[in-house]
Design a protein around this motif. Structure first.
Motif: not given
Ligand SMILES: *[C@@H]1O[C@H](CO)[C@@H](O)[C@H](O)[C@H]1NC(C)=O
Ligand SMILES: *[C@@H]1O[C@H](CO)[C@@H](O)[C@H](O)[C@H]1NC(C)=O
Ligand SMILES: *[C@@H]1O[C@H](CO)[C@@H](O)[C@H](O)[C@H]1NC(C)=O
Ligand SMILES: *[C@@H]1O[C@H](CO)[C@@H](O)[C@H](O)[C@H]1NC(C)=O
Length: 483
Positions: A89-95, A50-52
């Motif tokens: 946690n950044d990815n989780v919060t954003q998702a 989802g972060w791609h």
């Molecule tokens: C989500 O994880 C990827 C891989 O670790 C990282 O490159 C990306 O910046 C992260 N995105 C956020 C919003 O944290």
């Protein structure tokens, strides 16, 4: 020309390592649990795209449905809570925020075509996890975590359907989707659990009443065999819900059981104030109501007997309707994970059954780690936790189920606090007006893509034998070959 001994040694070591390094975990040791959980969580989040650039936060690639992603982020919140590792946690919060939307209802327009009540509720569970564990707050312009749970609840409660079967929720939100006739346990148990968790978190009796209304409908319906504490899968309005589809699934038991545990440990504000003002001492746990306890004990016993077949000589969790036949589908692989996570919470919320539950979680955690020896990196988790031979499968469901089984042991080892409510330090702010907005995915109940698994098992066996043969040959090759 034969290679010399040193490169041979290196080559052999790398090959044999990938053959035999199933993960290990000492389920009574915090460092061991954390280390193993990190490996499993890393492999899990490697599935997430989802972060791609060009992808949408919160989505998993096919074949994983939208609801499964919702479940996955809940496991990752638990992962952070259990281990303290905030790497994702950044990815989780954003998702979660992205999929909840600014309305905070988990009705994103990209999903509503096919979204069902059960899809929505698994995302709502994840928002509740965040609220109850004091996960860091969502971005400023979004509703709070608990308000997301309230928003989804509000919409689901508006879908309560008295037009057939005396009430309950339909599986599907929209009439045009196949399965609109079906009133299933995932949707109704989901609504029940969500109401129970909101009741406990907020202390607002509106949620308690809805939970009771939902429970009453369910327990009077063909979905529940109150004599034997069996929970079935679903029933159709085409015959006014007079017969049930009886396939046993772990998560159908877990979804109700966890809701009951929350209700059992919820105490309404009114009760609390009464108790305080009349100088009564509430018990530590401040139990609102012991009337749920017989159901909790009964359903738990049935669950343990059905899905942890003791004749195997162990206490390891088995998805009995598909795992022994090797025909679990993408969704089925997730069910043990949710259920074992809920069992751990139940052990916290209902101390009466904690000692009964823990040995099963410990055995399953150790068993799950032993299945994590697959894939190119030799750590991907399969699903058959009662054997240390990798079963040849890998995927998000297997990975998150193993993570849950390993991780849940931290609750006991670390003596972690149960989920928060407002009165026990929950930081997430409630919003009684949450959810003035709209609904729908393609879940859960389904269709086996493959029939037979003996081939898979033979395949995994062959790989093991090849590894063994190779190691024996390698040992000979190292010492015996002339230069
Ligand atoms: C989500 O994880 C990827 C891989 O670790 C990282 O490159 C990306 O910046 C992260 N995105 C956020 C919003 O944290
Ligand atoms: C829905 O899809 C569009 C187009 O791909 C995308 O821009 C949007 O961010 C998606 N919304 C969500 C909530 O994923
Ligand atoms: C359908 O089932 C409900 C609940 O059991 C019952 O109240 C209702 O009378 C039934 N309707 C018909 C037409 O049989
Ligand atoms: C309890 O929840 C209901 C439903 O959201 C809401 O209408 C009511 O205002 C809430 N009560 C309190 C005291 O917050």
């Amino acid at each position: 020309m034969l290679p010399s001994t040193l490169p041979r040694l290196v080559l052999l070591t790398s090959i044999t390592t990938s053959c035999i390094n199933a993960l290990k975990v000492d389920v009574t040791n915090a460092d061991s649990i954390k280390q193993t959980a990190k490996t499993v969580a890393t492999d899990l989040m490697n599935y997430y795209t989802g972060w791609h650039p060009g992808d949408n936060p919160g989505n998993l690639p096919p074949p994983y449905y939208w609801w499964e992603a919702g479940g996955m982020f809940g496991h990752m919140i638990d992962y952070w809570y259990y281990t303290g590792d905030d790497s994702w946690n950044d990815n989780v919060t954003q998702a979660i925020s992205w999929q909840a939307g600014k309305e905070g209802t988990f009705m994103p327009s990209n999903q509503t075509q096919s979204e069902g009540n059960d899809d929505q509720v698994f995302w709502a569970f994840t928002a509740m996890d965040a609220a109850e564990l004091n996960f860091r707050a969502p971005p400023k312009d979004y509703p709070s975590w608990v308000a997301m749970g309230q928003g989804a609840f509000q919409l689901m409660s508006e879908r309560w359907d008295d037009t057939a079967c005396g009430g309950g929720l339909r599986w599907q939100i929209f009439q045009w989707n196949a399965g609109y006739d079906y009133k299933n346990v995932a949707s109704n148990g989901g609504f029940f659990q969500l109401a129970a968790r909101l009741a406990r978190y907020t202390g607002n009796d509106t949620y308690t009443h809805w939970a009771e209304k939902s429970w009453n409908w369910f327990s009077d319906s063909v979905l529940y065999d109150a004599q034997n504490y069996q929970i079935y899968d679903g029933t159709s309005d085409t015959n006014n819900c007079t017969t049930a589809g009886k396939t046993p699934w772990t998560y159908n038991y877990g979804i109700y059981l966890n809701g009951l545990a929350y209700l059992h440990s919820a105490v309404s504000w009114i009760l609390l104030i009464l108790a305080l003002s009349s100088n009564l001492t509430l018990r530590d746990r401040q139990t609102g109501d012991d009337k749920w306890l017989p159901h909790i004990k009964g359903i738990l016993n049935t669950l343990l007997q059905t899905f942890f077949p003791q004749k195997m000589g162990n206490k390891i969790f088995i998805e009995v309707n598909c795992e022994p036949f090797g025909n679990c589908d993408t969704d089925n692989y997730t069910f043990k994970g949710f259920t074992i996570r809920w069992l751990a919470t139940i052990a916290q919320l209902v101390p009466e059954v904690a000692d009964q539950i823990w040995p099963y979680i410990q055995a399953s955690g150790a068993g799950a780690a032993g299945q994590c020896s697959g894939g190119a990196d030799g750590t991907k988790c399969g699903f058959e936790w009662n054997t240390t031979t990798w079963d040849g499968t890998q995927g998000v469901g297997q990975q998150m189920s193993a993570l849950a089984a390993i991780n849940a042991n931290m609750i006991k080892v670390g003596n972690l606090a149960p989920p928060h409510s407002l009165k026990s330090g929950g930081q997430s702010k409630t919003d009684p007006n949450a959810g003035s907005g709209g609904t729908n995915d393609n879940p859960v109940e389904l269709i086996y893509t493959r029939k037979i698994t003996t081939a898979d098992k033979a395949g995994a066996g062959i790989i093991t034998s090849m590894c063994l043969g190779f190691m024996l040959f390698g040992a000979y090759w190292l010492v015996a070959t002339p230069e």
